[in-house]
Design a protein around this motif. Structure first.
Motif, PDB file in Angstrom:
ATOM      1  N   MET A  98     -57.102  45.090  47.892  1.00  0.00           N
ATOM      2  CA  MET A  98     -56.852  46.047  48.971  1.00  0.00           C
ATOM      3  C   MET A  98     -56.355  45.275  50.194  1.00  0.00           C
ATOM      4  O   MET A  98     -56.487  44.063  50.276  1.00  0.00           O
ATOM      5  N   ASP A  99     -55.819  46.030  51.139  1.00  0.00           N
ATOM      6  CA  ASP A  99     -55.385  45.455  52.403  1.00  0.00           C
ATOM      7  C   ASP A  99     -56.590  45.504  53.330  1.00  0.00           C
ATOM      8  O   ASP A  99     -57.283  46.526  53.384  1.00  0.00           O
ATOM      9  N   LEU A 100     -56.839  44.432  54.032  1.00  0.00           N
ATOM     10  CA  LEU A 100     -57.983  44.387  54.936  1.00  0.00           C
ATOM     11  C   LEU A 100     -57.442  44.296  56.362  1.00  0.00           C
ATOM     12  O   LEU A 100     -56.928  43.251  56.762  1.00  0.00           O
ATOM     13  N   VAL A 101     -57.544  45.409  57.084  1.00  0.00           N
ATOM     14  CA  VAL A 101     -56.932  45.475  58.419  1.00  0.00           C
ATOM     15  C   VAL A 101     -58.042  45.466  59.455  1.00  0.00           C
ATOM     16  O   VAL A 101     -58.526  46.511  59.883  1.00  0.00           O
ATOM     17  N   VAL A 102     -58.494  44.275  59.825  1.00  0.00           N
ATOM     18  CA  VAL A 102     -59.658  44.195  60.709  1.00  0.00           C
ATOM     19  C   VAL A 102     -59.398  43.392  61.986  1.00  0.00           C
ATOM     20  O   VAL A 102     -60.323  42.986  62.662  1.00  0.00           O
ATOM     21  N   ASN A 103     -58.120  43.170  62.309  1.00  0.00           N
ATOM     22  CA  ASN A 103     -57.832  42.635  63.636  1.00  0.00           C
ATOM     23  C   ASN A 103     -57.932  43.767  64.665  1.00  0.00           C
ATOM     24  O   ASN A 103     -58.195  43.533  65.829  1.00  0.00           O
ATOM     25  N   HIS A 104     -57.683  44.979  64.172  1.00  0.00           N
ATOM     26  CA  HIS A 104     -57.707  46.149  65.051  1.00  0.00           C
ATOM     27  C   HIS A 104     -58.145  47.351  64.239  1.00  0.00           C
ATOM     28  O   HIS A 104     -58.142  47.314  63.008  1.00  0.00           O
ATOM     29  N   THR A 105     -58.515  48.428  64.937  1.00  0.00           N
ATOM     30  CA  THR A 105     -58.783  49.698  64.255  1.00  0.00           C
ATOM     31  C   THR A 105     -57.817  50.722  64.840  1.00  0.00           C
ATOM     32  O   THR A 105     -56.995  50.392  65.693  1.00  0.00           O
ATOM     33  N   SER A 106     -57.971  51.947  64.399  1.00  0.00           N
ATOM     34  CA  SER A 106     -57.289  53.057  65.080  1.00  0.00           C
ATOM     35  C   SER A 106     -58.113  53.426  66.308  1.00  0.00           C
ATOM     36  O   SER A 106     -59.324  53.181  66.333  1.00  0.00           O
ATOM     37  N   ASN A 107     -57.480  54.029  67.297  1.00  0.00           N
ATOM     38  CA  ASN A 107     -58.267  54.518  68.439  1.00  0.00           C
ATOM     39  C   ASN A 107     -59.113  55.720  68.038  1.00  0.00           C
ATOM     40  O   ASN A 107     -59.937  56.182  68.802  1.00  0.00           O
ATOM     41  N   PHE A 169     -50.712  45.713  68.871  1.00  0.00           N
ATOM     42  CA  PHE A 169     -49.696  46.483  68.149  1.00  0.00           C
ATOM     43  C   PHE A 169     -49.447  47.785  68.929  1.00  0.00           C
ATOM     44  O   PHE A 169     -49.047  47.721  70.081  1.00  0.00           O
ATOM     45  N   LEU A 170     -49.739  48.943  68.363  1.00  0.00           N
ATOM     46  CA  LEU A 170     -49.527  50.194  69.105  1.00  0.00           C
ATOM     47  C   LEU A 170     -50.695  50.442  70.060  1.00  0.00           C
ATOM     48  O   LEU A 170     -51.805  49.959  69.819  1.00  0.00           O
ATOM     49  N   PRO A 171     -50.476  51.225  71.116  1.00  0.00           N
ATOM     50  CA  PRO A 171     -51.608  51.606  71.977  1.00  0.00           C
ATOM     51  C   PRO A 171     -52.733  52.270  71.184  1.00  0.00           C
ATOM     52  O   PRO A 171     -53.890  52.214  71.571  1.00  0.00           O
ATOM     53  N   SER A 172     -52.383  52.867  70.051  1.00  0.00           N
ATOM     54  CA  SER A 172     -53.426  53.510  69.229  1.00  0.00           C
ATOM     55  C   SER A 172     -54.041  52.541  68.224  1.00  0.00           C
ATOM     56  O   SER A 172     -54.715  52.957  67.289  1.00  0.00           O
ATOM     57  N   GLN A 173     -53.794  51.230  68.399  1.00  0.00           N
ATOM     58  CA  GLN A 173     -54.403  50.214  67.527  1.00  0.00           C
ATOM     59  C   GLN A 173     -55.158  49.178  68.378  1.00  0.00           C
ATOM     60  O   GLN A 173     -54.716  48.032  68.514  1.00  0.00           O
ATOM     61  N   PRO A 174     -56.301  49.560  68.953  1.00  0.00           N
ATOM     62  CA  PRO A 174     -57.032  48.613  69.802  1.00  0.00           C
ATOM     63  C   PRO A 174     -57.548  47.396  69.002  1.00  0.00           C
ATOM     64  O   PRO A 174     -58.039  47.544  67.890  1.00  0.00           O
TER      65      PRO A 174
END
Ligand code: ISL
Length: 579
Positions: A98-107, A169-174
């Motif tokens: 799986m992809d592990l996306v833990v530098n940021h989350t969604s807002n 990344f995006l403002p919605s990716q804190p």
């Protein structure tokens, strides 16, 4: 590094879930669709699938903005579908990453919602909150000058508490604050949740951004005309990066024997790379250094004009990593495509109908004759190409390309007719191309979804011209057949191609457009020579000693004329073997 390991011999098939196979006619790929194609994936020769994110997400960045790590984005299916996928994979002796996306989350993640509520919220410190700065006129400014990855400031102002939060990344990716140990433990638990479900490995997204310099200093002013500057010196490979990875390895991954590949940005010099992948450091198994994906970027960024591809770049990067990894006991990844870029056949080969088949097979020869773990992006095995050049900007929907285009458009007075140079770059490198729906048939919507459905992303009309699985499956001369044979060939000679030694022939000894290298088995005299012509012209090379060698494989139906002078035809690939 010659120690044999299944993960080193693995062939990993990257699936962009939205674009693979839709079974419920919503125009969006799904887990049942993936399950229905496992036999196909196995038949290509891949044994592991890597899924780009399928977690709950508002999809502002196609799932790289996760709102809940433990649930599935509903259009993809359910947790039960994942369990079924895993058991179907097991039945075929295949694995799931799986992809592990833990530098940021969604807002929209619960953690962030709690964090933003008040300055003394229990999770305030799980993200980066800072006070505004004010300029001489009293205008509110972000805490530092960092530029966001998709344009604008890397900081987003939040009215609730009158502070900014970091969002690279995006403002919605804190961005998550990894210095907080409670946050780290929460992330560890979420990872264990998936490992307990039977996931075998992870691709770690934006891995080396997880540790930032504690002071978040201003980036050096390298573009004086721009308001924001690159802060990568301060946010990439920060001081605690290795500690976090070692902790992940010993506290989480080891207990499950999980395999990891990290995405590495910015700090790509040999010494930094060695610290991540040297076996003795016990951090991650492999890295995407990404420099192969960035070869043709412009001087001031991906889409700035003035870049371009020359095989020289590939020659030097290939030599660099093929020889460096064994030196520090690391392990290579092999890839030319991913979901963040254009299709390799269009960028480094040719999608001109006269050459496309040869070019796709030549690139397959490159990937299958090098040392490392091989990654294939779905569709690469049938020679999928970029969107046709007559498609305008409205067919491009990815935020990275669109934001850049709009920024330049604005600076040119909103005149689309002045955008040809930028369009040219998008035609080569936009992330959209890597995300095109998979081409299964020559029928409506390329068989990706039902005929009446509306796919989320444009289907490349070239599926009608033979660029689809169904047409290629029974054609022994297709790109698909060539990939299957190349992967079987690689397996047959693992000691040469996967574990063997590497030697690049210098440009001066061959031709500027030819990439040529030798591979040698460590324990016997078995040796191979690979010649790859990255040109739509004949390229003549003189390699006197090769006259005694035999041709093992090639992408033309006849071998090149034997002699000291070898005239390679457009995009020709030949593999010779000594005796
Ligand atoms: O996409 C890029 C270049 O075109 C990269 O700069 C990319 O932003 C970077 O490699 C990080 O990528 C990963 O994280 C992003 C996500 O948008 C990408 O799809 C993902 O691969 C944010 O999660």
């Amino acid at each position: 590094n010659t120690e044999r390991q299944p993960w080193k011999e693995a062939v990993i098939y990257q699936i962009y879930p939205a674009s693979f196979k839709d079974t419920d006619s919503d125009g969006w790929g799904d887990l049942p669709g993936i399950i229905s194609k496992l036999d196909y994936i196995r038949s290509v020769g891949a044994d592991t699938i890597w899924l780009s994110p399928i977690y709950a997400s508002p999809q502002n960045d196609m799932g790289y903005d996760v709102s809940d790590y433990r649930s599935i984005h509903a259009p993809y299916g359910t947790l039960e579908d994942v369990d079924r996928l895993i058991s179907e994979l097991r039945a075929r002796d295949m694995k799931l990453w799986m992809d592990l996306v833990v530098n940021h989350t969604s807002n929209e993640h619960e953690w962030f919602k709690v964090s933003r509520r008040s300055r003394d919220s229990a999770k305030r410190d799980w993200y980066f909150w800072r006070d505004p700065k004010y300029d001489a006129e009293g205008i509110r400014k972000p805490p530092n000058n960092w530029k966001g990855m998709f344009g604008g400031s890397a900081w987003t102002y939040d009215e609730t508490t009158g502070q900014y939060y970091l969002s690279l990344f995006l403002p919605s990716q804190p961005d998550l604050n990894w210095t907080n140990s409670e946050l780290r433990e929460a992330v560890h638990d979420d990872i264990r949740f998936w490992l307990d479900h039977g996931v075998d490995g992870f691709r770690i997204d934006s891995m080396n951004l997880m540790s930032k310099h504690p002071d978040l200093p201003d980036g050096e002013i390298t573009c004086p005309d721009e308001e924001y500057q690159s802060g990568d010196k301060w946010f990439a490979s920060g001081p605690r990066m290795h500690e976090y990875l070692q902790e992940l390895r010993t506290k989480v991954f080891d207990a499950y024997n999980a395999v990891t590949v990290g995405e590495l940005g910015f700090t790509k010099d040999e010494e930094s790379v060695s610290k991540y992948v040297a076996k003795s450091r016990h951090e991650i198994n492999m890295l995407f250094t990404g420099d192969i994906i960035d070869m043709d970027f412009g001087p001031n960024g991906k889409y700035t004009p003035g870049g371009g591809f020359h095989p020289r770049q590939l020659r030097s990067l290939t030599e660099k990593w093929q020889t460096a990894m064994p030196r520090f006991d690391g392990w290579n990844t092999l890839y030319l495509d991913n979901h963040d870029s254009g299709r390799s056949v269009s960028r480094y080969g040719s999608d001109d109908p006269r050459y496309r088949t040869y070019a796709a097979k030549m690139l397959a020869t490159y990937l299958t004759t090098l040392s490392g773990t091989l990654f294939l992006l779905a569709g690469q095995e049938i020679g999928m190409a970029n969107l046709p050049k007559d498609m305008g900007i409205d067919q491009y929907i990815d935020v990275e390309g669109k934001n850049y285009y709009n920024k330049v458009l604005q600076s040119r007075g909103g005149d689309h007719s002045k955008m040809a140079d930028i369009m040219k770059e998008l035609q080569l490198k936009a992330r959209d191309h890597g995300r095109l729906p998979m081409q299964w048939t020559d029928g409506p919507n390329a068989g990706f979804t039902s005929p009446e459905a509306c796919p989320w992303m444009t289907v490349n009309p070239d599926h009608k011209l033979g660029w689809n699985v169904e047409t290629q499956q029974d054609d022994p001369n297709s790109v698909l057949s060539f990939w299957k044979e190349s992967l079987a060939f690689r397996k047959k000679f693992v000691d040469v191609f996967i574990y063997g030694s590497f030697e690049m022939l210098p440009e001066s000894a061959t031709h500027e457009k030819v990439v040529a290298y030798k591979r040698k088995d460590h324990s016997s005299d078995k040796e191979a020579l690979v010649l790859l012509n990255f040109s739509d012209q004949n390229s003549t090379v003189t390699i006197p000693w090769v006259t005694r060698w035999v041709v093992l494989r090639g992408n033309y139906s006849t071998a090149p004329i034997r002699g000291e002078m070898i005239a390679l035809r457009p995009y020709e690939a030949v593999v010779y073997c000594s005796g």
